[in-house]
Write a protein that holds these residues in place. Structure first.
Motif, short mmCIF file in Angstrom:
data_model
loop_
_atom_site.label_atom_id
_atom_site.label_comp_id
_atom_site.label_asym_id
_atom_site.label_seq_id
_atom_site.Cartn_x
_atom_site.Cartn_y
_atom_site.Cartn_z
N HIS A 96 0.97 -1.45 0.38
CA HIS A 96 -0.20 -0.36 0.26
C HIS A 96 0.61 1.57 0.20
CE1 HIS A 96 -2.80 3.28 1.24
NE2 HIS A 96 -4.05 2.15 1.03
N PRO A 97 0.57 2.40 -0.73
CA PRO A 97 1.25 2.96 -0.92
C PRO A 97 1.26 4.38 0.42
CG PRO A 97 -0.73 3.65 -1.98
CD PRO A 97 -0.82 2.42 -1.81
N LEU A 98 0.17 4.33 1.54
CA LEU A 98 0.42 5.15 2.63
C LEU A 98 1.32 4.26 3.83
CD1 LEU A 98 -0.86 7.40 3.38
CD2 LEU A 98 -1.85 7.10 0.86
N LEU A 99 1.83 2.74 3.53
CA LEU A 99 2.47 2.26 4.70
C LEU A 99 3.91 2.93 4.74
CD1 LEU A 99 2.36 0.19 6.47
CD2 LEU A 99 3.47 -1.45 5.22
N LEU A 100 4.26 2.90 3.54
CA LEU A 100 5.60 3.68 3.97
C LEU A 100 5.79 5.50 5.13
CD1 LEU A 100 9.11 3.35 3.48
CD2 LEU A 100 8.72 4.85 1.85
N PRO A 101 4.92 5.93 4.35
CA PRO A 101 4.78 7.46 5.30
C PRO A 101 4.44 7.16 6.51
CG PRO A 101 3.32 7.42 2.64
CD PRO A 101 3.94 6.45 2.97
N ILE A 102 3.77 6.13 6.93
CA ILE A 102 3.04 6.01 8.17
C ILE A 102 4.52 5.24 8.98
CG2 ILE A 102 1.99 4.65 9.16
CD1 ILE A 102 -0.42 5.21 7.62
N LEU A 103 5.09 4.63 8.41
CA LEU A 103 6.39 3.96 9.07
C LEU A 103 7.21 5.17 9.49
CD1 LEU A 103 6.86 0.75 7.23
CD2 LEU A 103 6.16 1.13 9.53
N ARG A 104 7.57 5.82 8.60
CA ARG A 104 8.52 7.52 8.58
C ARG A 104 8.25 7.60 9.67
NH1 ARG A 104 8.64 8.09 1.87
NH2 ARG A 104 10.59 7.00 1.34
N THR A 105 6.67 8.10 9.92
CA THR A 105 6.33 8.95 11.06
C THR A 105 6.75 7.47 12.48
OG1 THR A 105 4.44 9.66 9.29
CG2 THR A 105 4.31 9.63 12.50
N TYR A 106 6.21 7.01 12.44
CA TYR A 106 6.55 6.30 13.79
C TYR A 106 7.86 5.56 14.35
CZ TYR A 106 1.46 7.71 14.46
OH TYR A 106 0.49 8.38 14.46
N LEU A 107 8.32 5.05 13.01
CA LEU A 107 9.74 4.36 12.94
C LEU A 107 10.48 4.98 12.26
CD1 LEU A 107 8.32 0.89 12.81
CD2 LEU A 107 9.73 1.98 15.40
N PRO A 108 11.22 5.84 12.18
CA PRO A 108 11.83 7.17 11.44
C PRO A 108 12.95 6.02 11.56
CG PRO A 108 11.63 8.03 13.45
CD PRO A 108 10.60 6.78 13.54
N THR A 109 13.71 6.49 9.80
CA THR A 109 15.28 5.58 9.78
C THR A 109 16.34 6.80 10.65
OG1 THR A 109 14.77 5.55 7.67
CG2 THR A 109 16.75 4.76 7.93
N PRO A 110 16.96 6.30 11.51
CA PRO A 110 18.15 6.37 12.02
C PRO A 110 19.30 7.57 11.34
CG PRO A 110 17.81 4.14 13.16
CD PRO A 110 17.13 4.46 11.94
N THR A 111 19.79 8.47 11.42
CA THR A 111 20.70 9.13 10.78
C THR A 111 21.68 8.00 10.40
OG1 THR A 111 19.91 11.37 11.83
CG2 THR A 111 21.97 11.63 10.51
N GLY A 112 22.23 8.51 9.41
CA GLY A 112 23.12 8.26 8.38
C GLY A 112 22.79 6.04 8.24
#
Length: 583
Positions: free
Chosen positions: A370-386
Motif C-alpha cells: 500500500h502506498p500509504l504504509l511507508l509514510p506511516i512507518l516514516r512517522t512512527y519508526l523514522p530511519t536513524p540518521t546515516g
C-alpha cells in the motif's frame, strides 16, 4: 491534444488529481462548483485513451438516500501550498479512500481499439484456401494500444465573517466547513488560515454564498508530505451526484480531461450536459486510435456550448479487480500495545510482512503493498540518521539501539494504519461486491466551456457498452484495404496502407443525445448522413478487388511479420508451380 499548465497564480488553489471539487448537491437541479489548480506534471497529456486525468467516483445508494463521492488527489508541489476549497450544499461526512481502487477502475474499464485481419483473395489452383486470416487486436491502456469541533463558532469570536460548522482531521487532511460571511470575508479567512487563494475567486464565491452554499476547505496537516495524499471521500444526503465546474474554470487548463466513474444497479449518464457518440471513422484504427483524445475533444465540441460526455464503458463491475484492495490478514489491533522490536527480535516489520503489507530482503530493499504504509512507518519508526531506509526496515534488530522510541506510539500507529490503509481497502472491496454495474464517462473541456455543472442520473433502460472495440481490416488481391468498422461503415484505405484523409466536412461526432432517467437516448443531432456522404466520396477515390477468380497478389503489408508470412506463402506457391511444370 496538447495542453498547458495553468498560470503560477493558480498555486493559490487546489491541485487534485481529480483536480475537481465536488459540490454536494441534494436531489434537485442545482448548480455546484469547486476551486482547484492542476499540477499533475509537466508536458502534455499522457498516453491516449487511458491518460491520467481528473478522476471521480460516485456511488448512489437509494436505500440510504446518500451519494458518496470519491476524488482522486494528485498534487506536485510544496505541501504548504496545497489547499482545496469545495462549495457544498450540505455538511458531508469525510473519510479517506483507496488509491488502488482508482488504479483498478482505470485498468478494468479502459477502452481498447483493435482490429482483426481478413484476406478476401481465393487462390485459383487451391480452391477454398484463401490467403489466411490473422488476428492483430490491440489491447490494454498500459501497452500503448488501447485507465466537529467548533460547531457554530465564528473565526474571530464575533458575529462577523464565516462560521466554522465542522472541523476535523481525516488522514493527512485538516478540514473545516464554513458557512456565511461575505465573499471577501471568506477569501480573507481562507488566506489567513493557510488556505491559499486566487485573486479571481471572490466574485464566484459570492455566487455560491448567494445560493446558500457551505464551503469545505482542506489542507495538509502540519508536517505531512505529498506522499501522504490519498483519495478524499465525501458522503452526503441526496440522490443525484454533481461535478462542479463553475469555480474550476479559474485555474483549469485548456482541453482538460474529466473522467467520472459511477457504481450502481444500472448505467449512469449525464444530465444537463449532452451525451455524445464518437464518429469511429475519425479514429486512426491503423495505429490503434492514437488520436483518440483529439477525436473526443472535437466530438464534445459538437454539443451546445461544448458541454457533453462520452461513455467509455458501461457494464458489469466484475471487470474491476479487487486484487490488493484488502486482505483478511490485515489487522491493526495487534500493534496497539506492541513495541518496535521484541526480545526475540520479532519486529513491527515482521508483523507487517506476516500480514502481507510489506516485504524486505537484506541487500535488495523493501516493497510495500500500500502506498500509504511507508509514510506511516516514516512517522512512527523514522530511519536513524546515516542509515539507509531499506537497510533499517530490512533488519531492525541490526540497529536496535538506534531506534527512536520517542517517535513510536503503538496505539497511534494502529489508528493510522486502520484509517488510511485497512478501512479504505475494505470499503473499496465492499463497494465492488455490492454494486453490479460500473459506468466510465469522459469529457475534455476548456475553461470557457465550464459555465454549468453536470449532474448524473441512473437509467435502467440504457444498454451496456463494452470497452473493447474491434474493426476488421480486409486485405484484397489488389487495390485498397477495406475496413469494416463497428458503426457498420465500410471504408477504403488510401491504397498505400494509410488512413484516408478527410476535410472539415467529416464530423467528429456521430450523434449528440439527450438522456433522461428512463427510456432510450433521444437523438438531438445526427451526423450519420454527413458521415456516410463523406465516406462514399472518399471510397470513390480508391479501388477494392475482392479477388473473385483471381490469384493472390504480393502487396505491401503494414506489419513486417504479416508481410513475411504472406510473401513466404506466395513464393511457396510459385515453387510448387515450377515443380509441376518441370514434371
Amino acid at each position: 491534444m496538447p495542453w498547458t499548465l495553468p498560470p503560477l497564480r493558480a498555486l493559490a488553489l487546489v491541485a487534485a488529481a481529480s483536480g475537481l471539487a465536488l459540490t454536494l448537491a441534494p436531489a434537485r437541479a442545482s448548480a455546484c462548483g469547486g476551486l482547484f489548480c492542476d499540477f499533475s506534471g509537466p508536458g502534455g497529456m499522457p498516453t491516449p485513451v487511458d491518460q491520467t486525468g481528473e478522476n471521480i467516483l460516485f456511488v448512489v445508494d437509494r436505500d440510504e438516500g446518500t451519494v458518496e463521492a470519491q476524488i482522486q488527489i494528485q498534487y506536485m508541489g510544496d505541501p504548504i501550498n496545497f489547499a482545496w476549497v469545495i462549495p457544498v450544499t450540505a455538511i458531508p461526512d469525510f473519510a479517506v479512500g483507496s488509491e488502488l481502487l482508482f488504479t483498478n477502475l482505470l485498468a478494468g474499464t479502459v477502452p481498447t481499439y483493435g482490429f482483426t485481419t481478413n484476406f478476401d483473395c481465393q487462390m485459383r489452383d487451391r480452391p477454398g484456401v484463401g490467403c489466411g486470416s490473422f488476428d492483430a487486436v490491440a489491447e490494454g491502456g498500459d501497452s500503448g494500444f488501447f485507465d466537529t469541533d467548533g460547531v457554530g463558532a465564528t473565526t474571530d469570536g464575533t458575529t462577523g465573517g464565516p462560521q466554522i460548522v465542522k472541523r476535523e482531521i481525516v488522514g493527512a487532511y485538516e478540514i473545516v466547513v464554513l458557512q456565511g460571511g461575505t465573499a471577501q470575508e471568506l477569501y480573507e479567512w481562507l488566506d489567513q488560515n493557510g488556505y491559499a487563494q486566487d485573486d479571481d475567486a471572490p466574485p464566484i464565491l459570492a455566487e455560491y454564498l448567494a445560493e446558500g452554499y457551505f464551503f469545505a476547505a482542506a489542507k495538509l496537516v502540519h508536517g505531512a508530505g505529498i506522499d501522504q495524499l490519498q483519495p478524499l471521500v465525501m458522503k452526503y444526503k441526496g440522490d443525484r451526484p454533481c461535478v462542479p465546474l463553475r469555480l474550476t474554470r479559474i485555474a483549469a487548463a485548456e482541453d482538460m480531461p474529466i473522467r467520472v466513474f459511477a457504481l450502481g444497479d444500472h448505467r449512469f449518464a449525464p444530465m444537463g450536459y449532452r451525451h455524445v457518440e464518437l464518429n469511429d471513422v475519425r479514429l486512426d484504427w491503423i495505429n490503434s486510435a492514437t488520436n483518440y483524445t483529439e477525436v473526443v475533444a472535437n466530438a464534445i465540441d459538437a454539443a451546445p456550448d461544448g458541454q457533453a460526455f462520452i461513455t467509455e464503458y458501461a457494464g458489469d463491475s466484475s471487470v474491476v479487480s479487487d486484487s490488493g484492495l484488502y486482505s483478511l490478514k490485515w489487522d491493526s489491533s495487534i500493534f496497539v500495545g506492541a513495541e518496535p522490536i521484541t526480545a526475540d527480535d520479532y519486529s513491527i516489520i515482521d508483523a507487517l510482512t506476516t500480514q502481507g503489507l510489506m516485504e524486505c530482503y537484506e541487500g535488495f530493499g523493501c516493497s510495500y503493498t500500500h502506498p500509504l504504509l511507508l509514510p506511516i512507518l516514516r512517522t512512527y519508526l523514522p530511519t536513524p540518521t546515516g542509515i539507509a531506509e531499506d537497510d533499517f526496515y530490512a533488519c531492525m534488530s541490526c540497529y536496535e539501539g538506534l531506534i527512536d522510541l520517542a517517535a513510536w506510539d503503538g496505539a497511534k500507529f494502529a489508528a493510522d494504519l486502520e484509517e488510511r490503509v485497512i478501512a479504505p481497502g475494505r470499503h473499496a472491496r465492499d463497494l465492488l461486491a455490492r454494486w453490479p454495474k460500473v459506468t466510465r464517462m469522459l469529457t475534455i473541456m476548456s475553461p470557457h466551456e465550464m459555465t454549468a455543472d453536470p449532474e448524473f442520473i441512473e437509467n435502467p433502460d440504457l444498454p451496456d457498452l463494452a470497452a473493447a472495440r474491434t474493426a476488421t481490416d480486409n486485405f484484397p488481391c489488389s487495390g485498397s484495404n477495406k475496413w469494416d468498422l463497428p458503426s457498420e461503415i465500410a471504408l477504403l484505405d488510401d491504397g498505400a496502407g494509410g488512413w484516408p484523409t478527410f476535410d472539415a466536412s467529416m464530423p467528429w461526432a456521430r450523434e449528440v443525445q439527450v438522456i433522461a432517467p428512463s427510456g432510450a437516448p433521444q437523438v438531438e443531432t445526427s451526423f450519420v448522413e454527413a458521415i456516410e456522404d463523406a465516406v462514399r466520396a472518399s471510397n470513390k477515390r480508391f479501388d477494392y478487388d475482392d479477388g473473385t477468380g483471381l490469384n493472390c497478389a504480393v502487396r505491401s503489408l503494414r506489419s513486417s511479420w504479416l508481410g513475411a508470412l504472406s510473401l513466404g506463402l506466395v513464393l511457396g506457391i510459385a515453387w510448387r508451380s515450377r515443380r509441376r511444370r518441370a514434371a
